[in-house]
Motif scaffolding. Structure first.
Motif, short mmCIF file in Angstrom:
data_model
loop_
_atom_site.label_atom_id
_atom_site.label_comp_id
_atom_site.label_asym_id
_atom_site.label_seq_id
_atom_site.Cartn_x
_atom_site.Cartn_y
_atom_site.Cartn_z
N CYS A 35 0.86 -1.19 0.00
CA CYS A 35 0.00 0.00 0.00
C CYS A 35 0.89 1.24 0.00
O CYS A 35 1.83 1.34 0.80
CB CYS A 35 -0.90 0.00 1.23
SG CYS A 35 -1.92 1.48 1.34
N PRO A 36 0.63 2.19 -0.87
CA PRO A 36 1.47 3.38 -0.92
C PRO A 36 1.33 4.26 0.33
O PRO A 36 2.16 5.13 0.56
CB PRO A 36 0.98 4.13 -2.16
CG PRO A 36 -0.36 3.58 -2.45
CD PRO A 36 -0.39 2.18 -1.92
N ALA A 41 1.96 6.12 7.00
CA ALA A 41 1.52 5.65 8.32
C ALA A 41 2.71 5.52 9.26
O ALA A 41 2.64 5.91 10.43
CB ALA A 41 0.78 4.33 8.19
N LYS A 42 3.82 4.98 8.74
CA LYS A 42 5.03 4.86 9.57
C LYS A 42 5.55 6.22 9.97
O LYS A 42 5.97 6.44 11.10
CB LYS A 42 6.11 4.08 8.82
CG LYS A 42 5.89 2.60 8.78
CD LYS A 42 7.04 1.91 8.10
CE LYS A 42 6.83 0.40 8.05
NZ LYS A 42 7.94 -0.27 7.36
N GLY A 49 3.28 0.35 10.36
CA GLY A 49 2.99 0.99 9.09
C GLY A 49 1.62 0.63 8.56
O GLY A 49 1.26 0.99 7.47
N ALA A 50 0.87 -0.13 9.33
CA ALA A 50 -0.46 -0.55 8.92
C ALA A 50 -1.50 0.01 9.88
O ALA A 50 -1.29 0.01 11.08
CB ALA A 50 -0.55 -2.07 8.89
N VAL A 51 -2.58 0.47 9.34
CA VAL A 51 -3.67 0.95 10.18
C VAL A 51 -4.91 0.08 10.02
O VAL A 51 -5.94 0.35 10.61
CB VAL A 51 -4.02 2.43 9.87
CG1 VAL A 51 -2.87 3.32 10.27
CG2 VAL A 51 -4.38 2.60 8.43
N THR A 52 -4.82 -1.00 9.23
CA THR A 52 -5.97 -1.88 9.02
C THR A 52 -6.34 -2.64 10.27
O THR A 52 -7.48 -3.07 10.41
CB THR A 52 -5.69 -2.87 7.89
OG1 THR A 52 -4.50 -3.59 8.19
CG2 THR A 52 -5.54 -2.17 6.56
#
Length: 103
Positions: A35-36, A41-42, A49-52
């Motif tokens: 994901c770009p 996010a990081k 780095g993931a918010v899912t």
């Protein structure tokens, strides 16, 4: 798009949605299948780095491409099928001779 494909309703709105999905897919593939927004996010403090993980179960978040690729393939197949059926129906109605006796 999946529902519209299943019920045979391929129209311009489906085409627009397909263009958006294709654009997102190209961006995802062009970024090395990451994901770009991961770097963003990081940068703003997400540890992984993931918010899912905020709103999705962990197993689902980590397997999203494996879950969505078959769905995208099914949607593509269904809409191509619908398009071909519509095209064949139009051709069969235009190639039939007009009724009545020659004058």
């Amino acid at each position: 798009m999946l529902y519209k494909g299943l019920v045979g309703r391929t129209d311009r709105r489906v085409g627009l949605a397909a263009a958006v999905v294709a654009g997102e897919t190209l961006v995802f593939a062009g970024n090395g299948f990451r994901c770009p927004l991961t770097q963003l996010a990081k940068h703003y403090g997400a540890e992984s780095g993931a918010v899912t993980d905020i709103y999705l179960p962990k197993w689902f978040a980590h397997n999203m491409p494996a879950i969505h690729v078959p769905l995208l393939a099914a949607m593509t197949y269904l809409h191509i099928r619908n398009y071909r059926r519509r095209k064949a129906a139009v051709q069969s109605t235009t190639s039939q001779p007009q009724g009545g006796r020659p004058g």
